[in-house]
Design a protein around this motif. Sequence first.
Motif, PDB file in Angstrom:
ATOM      1  N   THR A   1     -51.815 -12.497  81.944  1.00 21.22           N
ATOM      2  CA  THR A   1     -50.323 -11.828  81.731  1.00 21.22           C
ATOM      3  C   THR A   1     -50.379 -12.047  80.110  1.00 21.22           C
ATOM      4  O   THR A   1     -50.276 -12.774  79.363  1.00 21.22           O
ATOM      5  CB  THR A   1     -49.315 -12.779  82.038  1.00 21.22           C
ATOM      6  OG1 THR A   1     -49.384 -14.200  81.562  1.00 21.22           O
ATOM      7  CG2 THR A   1     -49.223 -12.947  83.456  1.00 21.22           C
ATOM      8  N   VAL A   2     -50.164 -10.373  79.527  1.00 24.23           N
ATOM      9  CA  VAL A   2     -50.394 -10.039  78.177  1.00 24.23           C
ATOM     10  C   VAL A   2     -49.018  -9.349  77.516  1.00 24.23           C
ATOM     11  O   VAL A   2     -49.285  -9.227  76.432  1.00 24.23           O
ATOM     12  CB  VAL A   2     -51.204  -9.161  77.799  1.00 24.23           C
ATOM     13  CG1 VAL A   2     -52.797  -9.800  78.657  1.00 24.23           C
ATOM     14  CG2 VAL A   2     -51.299  -7.933  78.842  1.00 24.23           C
TER      15      VAL A   2
ATOM     16  N   GLY B   1     -52.604 -15.615  70.802  1.00 23.70           N
ATOM     17  CA  GLY B   1     -51.885 -14.519  71.604  1.00 23.70           C
ATOM     18  C   GLY B   1     -52.851 -13.432  72.213  1.00 23.70           C
ATOM     19  O   GLY B   1     -54.298 -13.424  71.674  1.00 23.70           O
ATOM     20  N   SER B   2     -52.445 -12.576  73.010  1.00 24.99           N
ATOM     21  CA  SER B   2     -53.415 -11.738  73.751  1.00 24.99           C
ATOM     22  C   SER B   2     -54.164 -10.802  72.691  1.00 24.99           C
ATOM     23  O   SER B   2     -55.569 -10.430  72.966  1.00 24.99           O
ATOM     24  CB  SER B   2     -52.650 -10.808  74.754  1.00 24.99           C
ATOM     25  OG  SER B   2     -51.865 -11.677  75.839  1.00 24.99           O
TER      26      SER B   2
ATOM     27  N   LEU C   1     -53.092   5.010  75.791  1.00 26.74           N
ATOM     28  CA  LEU C   1     -53.783   4.631  74.724  1.00 26.74           C
ATOM     29  C   LEU C   1     -54.407   3.124  74.491  1.00 26.74           C
ATOM     30  O   LEU C   1     -55.366   2.881  73.970  1.00 26.74           O
ATOM     31  CB  LEU C   1     -52.707   4.684  73.371  1.00 26.74           C
ATOM     32  CG  LEU C   1     -51.868   5.874  73.141  1.00 26.74           C
ATOM     33  CD1 LEU C   1     -50.563   5.771  72.212  1.00 26.74           C
ATOM     34  CD2 LEU C   1     -53.000   6.893  72.194  1.00 26.74           C
ATOM     35  N   GLY C   2     -53.657   2.317  75.411  1.00 24.54           N
ATOM     36  CA  GLY C   2     -54.187   0.923  75.364  1.00 24.54           C
ATOM     37  C   GLY C   2     -55.534   0.986  76.268  1.00 24.54           C
ATOM     38  O   GLY C   2     -56.620   0.364  75.700  1.00 24.54           O
TER      39      GLY C   2
ATOM     40  N   LEU D   1     -52.136  -2.995  71.629  1.00 24.86           N
ATOM     41  CA  LEU D   1     -53.166  -2.604  71.446  1.00 24.86           C
ATOM     42  C   LEU D   1     -53.508  -1.152  71.435  1.00 24.86           C
ATOM     43  O   LEU D   1     -54.528  -0.465  70.616  1.00 24.86           O
ATOM     44  CB  LEU D   1     -54.162  -2.880  72.995  1.00 24.86           C
ATOM     45  CG  LEU D   1     -55.598  -2.858  73.279  1.00 24.86           C
ATOM     46  CD1 LEU D   1     -56.148  -3.714  72.332  1.00 24.86           C
ATOM     47  CD2 LEU D   1     -55.860  -3.189  74.612  1.00 24.86           C
ATOM     48  N   GLY D   2     -52.690  -0.345  71.979  1.00 23.21           N
ATOM     49  CA  GLY D   2     -52.633   1.151  71.581  1.00 23.21           C
ATOM     50  C   GLY D   2     -52.083   1.725  70.632  1.00 23.21           C
ATOM     51  O   GLY D   2     -52.199   2.758  70.189  1.00 23.21           O
ATOM     52  N   GLY D   3     -51.724   0.812  69.842  1.00 21.71           N
ATOM     53  CA  GLY D   3     -51.026   1.331  68.269  1.00 21.71           C
ATOM     54  C   GLY D   3     -49.660   1.827  68.691  1.00 21.71           C
ATOM     55  O   GLY D   3     -49.110   2.291  67.365  1.00 21.71           O
TER      56      GLY D   3
END
Length: 263
Positions: free
Chosen positions: A192-193, A94-95, A123-124, A200-202
């Motif tokens: 495409t994620v 996965g991404s 955040l990301g 990623l940003g939590g």
Amino acid sequence: MSALARERVPFLGVTVTPLRVEQLIPVIGDFLNDGQVHTIAGHNLHSVTLCHSDEAFFDFYQNSDVVLMDGAPVVYLWGSRNEHQGRRVEYRLGSTDWIPELFRLPQIQRVLVVGSTPEANLLGVARLQEILPDATVQGLHGSDWDQGLERQFLNLAHDFKPQLVLLGLGMPLQEHVLLRNKEALPPATYCTVGGAIDQLGGVQRLAPRWLGRMGFEWAWRLMLHPSRVASRVFVEPWILGCILARKKIQRFRKQRALKKSRS
């Protein structure tokens, strides 16, 4: 660079690029170096279902440079054909598995992160800036995506000239955005994620990697987001099964009709 080999997944009627993280990162590096438009996508049961019910979506996957195995069922079915040959991919890619490894590519200078809410996007972007301290990372949220935001995305892409674009608008919107604008996209590698920006940003908690490697990440997502995930887990596999069965019957009837016409 030459096209990467695509391999068919038994029963599902789609093809994938069976790469592991350590194989994917150099491929992304090659894409960045050649300065052309590239796309990286990932197949899970949701994307497979959409491929069989949306012709444009299917074309997007067919024409993508890399299609990762982003779902445990896809990995297992691909492995059912290849493990006896000594070829094995242990778990889905996965991404959130490969984005943290981008620091291995020193040539990355500009990254554009598109999608999620304004807060989660910030955040990301901040997390990706930590991963790539020498790069410039910009963001654009994807809340209530409309034509105005789509134009803003294209203008930003042309002005900022990112080498890498992480497009996390959810499926199938993110794929259709790239399809609609394929002639207008500046050179970059577009990935495409899905919900990876939130993760990623939590904002969304990632499943423990050991759980993902066992093929039970869906259970983690179901526990955290039951209303969003339940349909994909309990309903969509049946829909996909019906679609594939119908297509198999149609092929059988065509073959039988062809045999009769020749006899």
